[in-house]
Design a protein around this motif. Structure first.
Motif, PDB file in Angstrom:
ATOM      1  N   MET A 160       0.865  -1.192   0.000  1.00  0.00           N
ATOM      2  CA  MET A 160       0.000   0.000   0.000  1.00  0.00           C
ATOM      3  C   MET A 160       0.892   1.229   0.000  1.00  0.00           C
ATOM      4  O   MET A 160       1.847   1.318   0.797  1.00  0.00           O
ATOM      5  N   GLY A 161       0.598   2.176  -0.868  1.00  0.00           N
ATOM      6  CA  GLY A 161       1.313   3.445  -0.869  1.00  0.00           C
ATOM      7  C   GLY A 161       0.702   4.376   0.169  1.00  0.00           C
ATOM      8  O   GLY A 161      -0.444   4.167   0.584  1.00  0.00           O
ATOM      9  N   ALA A 162       1.429   5.409   0.557  1.00  0.00           N
ATOM     10  CA  ALA A 162       0.915   6.359   1.555  1.00  0.00           C
ATOM     11  C   ALA A 162      -0.292   7.126   1.004  1.00  0.00           C
ATOM     12  O   ALA A 162      -1.038   7.741   1.771  1.00  0.00           O
ATOM     13  N   ASP A 163      -0.522   7.045  -0.318  1.00  0.00           N
ATOM     14  CA  ASP A 163      -1.695   7.695  -0.931  1.00  0.00           C
ATOM     15  C   ASP A 163      -2.871   6.729  -1.072  1.00  0.00           C
ATOM     16  O   ASP A 163      -3.916   7.092  -1.614  1.00  0.00           O
ATOM     17  N   GLY A 164      -2.663   5.484  -0.607  1.00  0.00           N
ATOM     18  CA  GLY A 164      -3.774   4.528  -0.658  1.00  0.00           C
ATOM     19  C   GLY A 164      -3.807   3.698  -1.931  1.00  0.00           C
ATOM     20  O   GLY A 164      -4.739   2.930  -2.163  1.00  0.00           O
ATOM     21  N   HIS A 165      -2.772   3.838  -2.766  1.00  0.00           N
ATOM     22  CA  HIS A 165      -2.761   2.980  -3.957  1.00  0.00           C
ATOM     23  C   HIS A 165      -2.295   1.582  -3.595  1.00  0.00           C
ATOM     24  O   HIS A 165      -1.649   1.363  -2.566  1.00  0.00           O
ATOM     25  N   THR A 166      -2.641   0.607  -4.445  1.00  0.00           N
ATOM     26  CA  THR A 166      -2.124  -0.743  -4.303  1.00  0.00           C
ATOM     27  C   THR A 166      -1.928  -1.320  -5.694  1.00  0.00           C
ATOM     28  O   THR A 166      -2.593  -0.853  -6.634  1.00  0.00           O
ATOM     29  N   ALA A 167      -1.031  -2.285  -5.867  1.00  0.00           N
ATOM     30  CA  ALA A 167      -0.603  -2.706  -7.196  1.00  0.00           C
ATOM     31  C   ALA A 167      -0.358  -1.415  -7.983  1.00  0.00           C
ATOM     32  O   ALA A 167       0.266  -0.500  -7.419  1.00  0.00           O
ATOM     33  N   SER A 168      -0.833  -1.301  -9.220  1.00  0.00           N
ATOM     34  CA  SER A 168      -0.733  -0.002  -9.894  1.00  0.00           C
ATOM     35  C   SER A 168      -2.107   0.577 -10.119  1.00  0.00           C
ATOM     36  O   SER A 168      -2.449   1.080 -11.198  1.00  0.00           O
ATOM     37  N   LEU A 169      -2.907   0.470  -9.051  1.00  0.00           N
ATOM     38  CA  LEU A 169      -4.263   1.028  -9.024  1.00  0.00           C
ATOM     39  C   LEU A 169      -4.208   2.250  -8.127  1.00  0.00           C
ATOM     40  O   LEU A 169      -3.890   2.121  -6.938  1.00  0.00           O
ATOM     41  N   PHE A 170      -4.446   3.441  -8.711  1.00  0.00           N
ATOM     42  CA  PHE A 170      -4.237   4.689  -7.977  1.00  0.00           C
ATOM     43  C   PHE A 170      -5.551   5.378  -7.642  1.00  0.00           C
ATOM     44  O   PHE A 170      -6.538   5.251  -8.387  1.00  0.00           O
ATOM     45  N   PRO A 171      -5.572   6.101  -6.495  1.00  0.00           N
ATOM     46  CA  PRO A 171      -6.818   6.758  -6.053  1.00  0.00           C
ATOM     47  C   PRO A 171      -7.444   7.607  -7.148  1.00  0.00           C
ATOM     48  O   PRO A 171      -6.745   8.314  -7.879  1.00  0.00           O
ATOM     49  N   GLY A 172      -8.750   7.440  -7.279  1.00  0.00           N
ATOM     50  CA  GLY A 172      -9.502   8.274  -8.231  1.00  0.00           C
ATOM     51  C   GLY A 172      -9.360   7.844  -9.680  1.00  0.00           C
ATOM     52  O   GLY A 172      -9.986   8.421 -10.561  1.00  0.00           O
ATOM     53  N   ALA A 173      -8.548   6.810  -9.964  1.00  0.00           N
ATOM     54  CA  ALA A 173      -8.352   6.410 -11.379  1.00  0.00           C
ATOM     55  C   ALA A 173      -9.637   5.797 -11.948  1.00  0.00           C
ATOM     56  O   ALA A 173     -10.339   5.064 -11.246  1.00  0.00           O
ATOM     57  N   ARG A 174      -9.905   6.094 -13.251  1.00  0.00           N
ATOM     58  CA  ARG A 174     -11.096   5.531 -13.912  1.00  0.00           C
ATOM     59  C   ARG A 174     -10.988   3.998 -13.931  1.00  0.00           C
ATOM     60  O   ARG A 174     -11.974   3.282 -13.845  1.00  0.00           O
ATOM     61  N   LEU A 175      -9.726   3.546 -13.963  1.00  0.00           N
ATOM     62  CA  LEU A 175      -9.464   2.104 -14.009  1.00  0.00           C
ATOM     63  C   LEU A 175     -10.135   1.373 -12.838  1.00  0.00           C
ATOM     64  O   LEU A 175     -10.441   0.193 -12.921  1.00  0.00           O
ATOM     65  N   LEU A 176     -10.392   2.100 -11.735  1.00  0.00           N
ATOM     66  CA  LEU A 176     -11.017   1.462 -10.569  1.00  0.00           C
ATOM     67  C   LEU A 176     -12.446   1.032 -10.882  1.00  0.00           C
ATOM     68  O   LEU A 176     -13.039   0.256 -10.134  1.00  0.00           O
ATOM     69  N   ARG A 177     -12.975   1.503 -12.017  1.00  0.00           N
ATOM     70  CA  ARG A 177     -14.356   1.128 -12.394  1.00  0.00           C
ATOM     71  C   ARG A 177     -14.354   0.048 -13.463  1.00  0.00           C
ATOM     72  O   ARG A 177     -15.387  -0.258 -14.043  1.00  0.00           O
ATOM     73  N   GLU A 178     -13.185  -0.525 -13.731  1.00  0.00           N
ATOM     74  CA  GLU A 178     -13.079  -1.585 -14.728  1.00  0.00           C
ATOM     75  C   GLU A 178     -13.951  -2.775 -14.335  1.00  0.00           C
ATOM     76  O   GLU A 178     -13.943  -3.184 -13.169  1.00  0.00           O
ATOM     77  N   THR A 179     -14.689  -3.306 -15.290  1.00  0.00           N
ATOM     78  CA  THR A 179     -15.583  -4.428 -14.962  1.00  0.00           C
ATOM     79  C   THR A 179     -15.293  -5.685 -15.766  1.00  0.00           C
ATOM     80  O   THR A 179     -15.833  -6.735 -15.450  1.00  0.00           O
ATOM     81  N   SER A 180     -14.453  -5.603 -16.799  1.00  0.00           N
ATOM     82  CA  SER A 180     -14.262  -6.822 -17.608  1.00  0.00           C
ATOM     83  C   SER A 180     -12.789  -7.189 -17.829  1.00  0.00           C
ATOM     84  O   SER A 180     -12.418  -8.354 -17.689  1.00  0.00           O
ATOM     85  N   ARG A 181     -11.936  -6.213 -18.101  1.00  0.00           N
ATOM     86  CA  ARG A 181     -10.538  -6.577 -18.379  1.00  0.00           C
ATOM     87  C   ARG A 181      -9.854  -7.125 -17.135  1.00  0.00           C
ATOM     88  O   ARG A 181     -10.203  -6.734 -16.018  1.00  0.00           O
ATOM     89  N   TRP A 182      -8.912  -8.029 -17.343  1.00  0.00           N
ATOM     90  CA  TRP A 182      -8.162  -8.618 -16.239  1.00  0.00           C
ATOM     91  C   TRP A 182      -6.852  -7.874 -15.973  1.00  0.00           C
ATOM     92  O   TRP A 182      -6.361  -7.835 -14.859  1.00  0.00           O
ATOM     93  N   VAL A 183      -6.280  -7.321 -17.045  1.00  0.00           N
ATOM     94  CA  VAL A 183      -4.978  -6.667 -16.950  1.00  0.00           C
ATOM     95  C   VAL A 183      -5.086  -5.314 -17.636  1.00  0.00           C
ATOM     96  O   VAL A 183      -5.683  -5.228 -18.709  1.00  0.00           O
ATOM     97  N   SER A 184      -4.532  -4.271 -17.022  1.00  0.00           N
ATOM     98  CA  SER A 184      -4.611  -2.947 -17.629  1.00  0.00           C
ATOM     99  C   SER A 184      -3.251  -2.262 -17.608  1.00  0.00           C
ATOM    100  O   SER A 184      -2.327  -2.743 -16.940  1.00  0.00           O
ATOM    101  N   THR A 185      -3.114  -1.172 -18.330  1.00  0.00           N
ATOM    102  CA  THR A 185      -1.806  -0.496 -18.469  1.00  0.00           C
ATOM    103  C   THR A 185      -1.933   1.004 -18.197  1.00  0.00           C
ATOM    104  O   THR A 185      -1.855   1.822 -19.117  1.00  0.00           O
ATOM    105  N   PRO A 186      -2.114   1.381 -16.937  1.00  0.00           N
ATOM    106  CA  PRO A 186      -2.286   2.806 -16.632  1.00  0.00           C
ATOM    107  C   PRO A 186      -1.026   3.631 -16.907  1.00  0.00           C
ATOM    108  O   PRO A 186       0.086   3.104 -16.878  1.00  0.00           O
ATOM    109  N   THR A 187      -1.255   4.890 -17.191  1.00  0.00           N
ATOM    110  CA  THR A 187      -0.142   5.828 -17.370  1.00  0.00           C
ATOM    111  C   THR A 187       0.103   6.551 -16.058  1.00  0.00           C
ATOM    112  O   THR A 187      -0.845   6.988 -15.417  1.00  0.00           O
ATOM    113  N   MET A 188       1.351   6.587 -15.655  1.00  0.00           N
ATOM    114  CA  MET A 188       1.709   7.322 -14.437  1.00  0.00           C
ATOM    115  C   MET A 188       2.037   8.748 -14.847  1.00  0.00           C
ATOM    116  O   MET A 188       3.202   9.046 -15.186  1.00  0.00           O
TER     117      MET A 188
END
Ligand code: 6PG
Length: 276
Positions: A160-188
């Motif tokens: 867990m990051g101090a900002d509450g992220h985990t793996a490469s899932l970051f707070p407020g990211a649209r990716l958190l609403r993913e419902t079908s894909r298993w693997v994603s490639t967010p941009t930092m």
């Protein structure tokens, strides 16, 4: 290899349901390595293999090191262990920032795990979207699917990051609403780099999620994640197994702001609105 035999003064103390506090980071690593051995035995006895998604970041390093020691290494049937990753940076495997590279140096080179049992994320490949697609294919070939069609790991290891992220899932990211894909490639944006990460539905499908969190800089966020209502979607709070078990192994420094006991009627983590 449960906690028996461990120094009773240094045993993890359960302060909240599923939240175990250890005196320090070294004991967090030891408690995690002991549980890895236990869960490997259970999964291999039940399913013939143990399928694990490893975490990146620095916190799991000591656990990987311990698993490679004589004490632990000989307790694990490595030919029946399959290792995957929860996330990866878009760098070559020998790059200092590579999560695979960390595990390779501290663990893979020191234990008799067959190379075919090591399934790294090739996040350095371009286009990274195709590499993510290839990794989905690896998961589809290797893992059972749950009732909703998502791959099921025996264990997903997370930090867990101090900002509450985990793996490469970051707070407020649209990716958190993913419902079908298993693997994603967010941009930092901040780093101008890409990552590859398992999505929340895959993490939630796991039989067991183990968070390792150490250091006082994470205390404020850990309190929010475990006891609070965040003002925005916090991945570390959202990563809850649908049918499995979630455990936090933390050190006293990270636990310093946790309430002595679960706040009465502590609101369960805020769940984002139902994903269509
Ligand atoms: C990564 C991780 C990330 C990590 C946290 C905590 O690739 O960086 O998967 O989610 O677990 O950032 O990192 P530390 O363990 O270094 O504090």
């Amino acid at each position: 290899m449960d906690d028996t035999g461990a120094n009773p003064n240094r045993l993890p103390q359960e302060v909240l349901p599923g939240v175990l506090v250890c005196p320090d980071a070294a004991e967090v690593a030891r408690a995690a390595a002991r549980r890895f051995v236990d869960w490997a035995w259970q999964a291999i006895a039940q399913d013939g293999h143990f399928q694990v998604a490893l975490s990146g970041g620095s916190t799991p390093r000591e656990m990987y090191r311990l698993l490679a020691t004589q004490d632990f290494r000989t307790q694990i049937d490595w030919p029946r262990v399959h290792l995957f990753w929860g996330d990866e940076r878009a760098v070559p495997p020998d790059h200092p920032d590579s999560n695979y590279g960390l595990a390779r140096r501290e663990l893979l080179l020191r234990v008799p795990i067959p190379p075919d049992n090591v399934h790294r994320m090739e996040a350095e490949l371009a286009p990274i979207g195709r590499a993510a697609h290839n990794y989905e294919a690896v998961l589809r070939r290797s893992l059972e699917l749950d009732g909703r069609g998502f791959p099921v790991f025996h264990l997903v290891l997370l930090g867990m990051g101090a900002d509450g992220h985990t793996a490469s899932l970051f707070p407020g990211a649209r990716l958190l609403r993913e419902t079908s894909r298993w693997v994603s490639t967010p941009t930092m944006e901040r780093l101008g780099t890409r990552r590859m990460t398992l999505t929340l539905p895959v993490i939630e499908a796991a039989k067991r999620i183990l968070f390792l969190v150490t250091g006082s800089e994470k205390a404020a966020m850990l309190r929010v994640v475990l006891c609070g209502r965040a003002d925005r979607a916090l991945p570390a709070q959202m990563a809850q197994p649908r049918h499995g078990e979630r455990i936090f192994l933390v050190d006293e420094a990270a636990a310093r702001l946790l309430p002595a006991e679960a706040p009465a009627g502590a609101a369960p983590p805020e769940k984002p609105k139902k994903r269509k």
